[in-house]
Write an enzyme that holds these catalytic residues in place. Structure first.
Site, PDB file in Angstrom:
ATOM      1  NE  ARG A  99      -6.039 -22.964  23.110  1.00 44.35           N
ATOM      2  CZ  ARG A  99      -5.377 -23.899  22.447  1.00 44.35           C
ATOM      3  NH1 ARG A  99      -5.857 -24.331  21.273  1.00 44.35           N
ATOM      4  NH2 ARG A  99      -4.256 -24.403  22.928  1.00 44.35           N
ATOM      5  CD  GLU A 118     -12.288 -27.085  23.206  1.00 48.25           C
ATOM      6  OE1 GLU A 118     -11.351 -27.789  23.671  1.00 48.25           O
ATOM      7  OE2 GLU A 118     -12.189 -26.440  22.147  1.00 48.25           O
ATOM      8  CG  HIS A 161      -9.545 -28.717  20.609  1.00 48.43           C
ATOM      9  ND1 HIS A 161      -9.463 -27.836  21.670  1.00 48.43           N
ATOM     10  CD2 HIS A 161      -8.433 -28.492  19.865  1.00 48.43           C
ATOM     11  CE1 HIS A 161      -8.354 -27.128  21.574  1.00 48.43           C
ATOM     12  NE2 HIS A 161      -7.712 -27.519  20.489  1.00 48.43           N
TER      13      HIS A 161
END
Length: 321
Positions: free
Chosen positions: A238, A267, A285
């Site tokens: 993360r 993000e 991601h």
């Protein structure tokens, strides 16, 4: 008929739903807030009496406010391994079960972590740009990179992903150590009780842990300085586990050698400073995203929703709060 199918609230929506919408929709009737013109809280209130299950992505926060609007909710399935977007304490208080993706992404994420590490060490993405920009003829030989074998690697978080990363890097001849919530009796690699000690004895840190109050901004300037000027960081966990402000400062001051990031704190926004650096490798991601993992996830979600509506045991139920 859709009226005969169990209702499932869809939040996100998860990428796997976009890939398998037709197959999902043959089994469940999905309520899609983004298709409605009314605000989310009003949409939830409208369907409050009929929603017993929800399916969400990591980008959809399931907060106390959301849960309060869904008094009949009893199950949340998330498409992610991480559950930091779900208020687990409130779920427990309300008797709402939560299940995640468990270990089905582990091998794909571990593969991505190794790929990202090799990329930043050998400067593959930067060298690719060097060739495509026509600089090979103009500038001559490209700068040297670094070999992977023999490097001292510290793995942060020795769950299923961390263990798969360790196995892969061990095969490359890396010297592995790790830190985690607790020492793992079944893990043969040396355990470090804290992150500072791990960084000081490592040349590479690979972040594989969950985002919690304890791990938020855990990788800060002090950890980066302990890692040293030749140090490299890979993050496939993360974004908020790294203090991005400290990371940028250490990169600009050449206090670490490079970083590979699949995740970011805000993000899809990425700090502009990172875009200009050729010792920074970034992916959107995407470490979990393979054709195979999406199929596995689709099957898991269907299995768990079927299990919930049939009052059967769930796979990968989250019990730690």
């Amino acid at each position: 008929m859709a009226d005969d199918l169990p209702n499932v609230l869809l939040l996100g929506p998860p990428s796997v739903f976009k890939s398998y919408e037709r197959e999902f929709s043959e089994k469940f009737h999905f309520l899609k807030p983004w298709e409605s013109s009314i605000p989310l809280h009003q949409f939830l209130s409208t369907h409050a009496g009929s929603v017993k299950a929800a399916f969400c992505s990591a980008s959809s926060r399931v907060t106390t406010d959301v849960l309060q609007n869904l008094p009949e909710l009893r199950f949340i399935m998330t498409s992610s391994v991480g559950v930091d977007h779900i208020d687990l304490h409130e779920c427990k208080r309300r008797g709402v079960k939560v299940a995640n993706a468990g270990s089905i992404f582990s091998e794909d994420v571990a593969d991505a972590a190794v790929g990202l590490l090799i990329d930043v060490l050998r400067r593959i993405s930067a060298a690719n740009w060097f060739v495509k920009a026509g600089l090979w003829h103009q500038n001559g030989d490209y700068p040297l990179g670094h070999k992977l074998g023999g490097k001292r690697v510290g793995i942060i978080g020795m769950g299923s992903i961390g263990l798969d990363v360790a196995k892969r890097l061990n095969a490359f001849g890396c010297i592995i150590s790790y830190t985690s919530r607790n020492e793992k009796p079944h893990v043969k690699f040396p355990f470090c009780p804290n992150i500072q000690e791990l960084a000081a004895k490592s040349e590479i840190l690979v972040i594989c842990c969950a985002l919690t109050d304890q791990t938020r901004h855990m990788i800060d300037k002090s950890v980066m300085l302990a890692l040293g000027r030749d140090g490299v960081i890979v993050n496939i966990a993360r974004g908020a586990i790294i203090n991005e402000k400290d990371l940028i400062e250490c990169l600009l001051q050449q206090e670490i050698a490079g970083v590979s990031l699949d995740v970011f704190e805000n993000e899809p926004d990425v700090p502009e400073e990172l875009l200009e650096l050729d010792n920074v490798v970034m992916t959107p991601h995407h470490a979990v995203m393979t054709e195979e993992s999406m199929r596995d996830l689709y099957e898991l979600v269907v299995r768990n929703l079927d299990a919930f509506f049939s009052n059967k045991p769930l796979m990968f139920e989250v019990t730690r709060v």
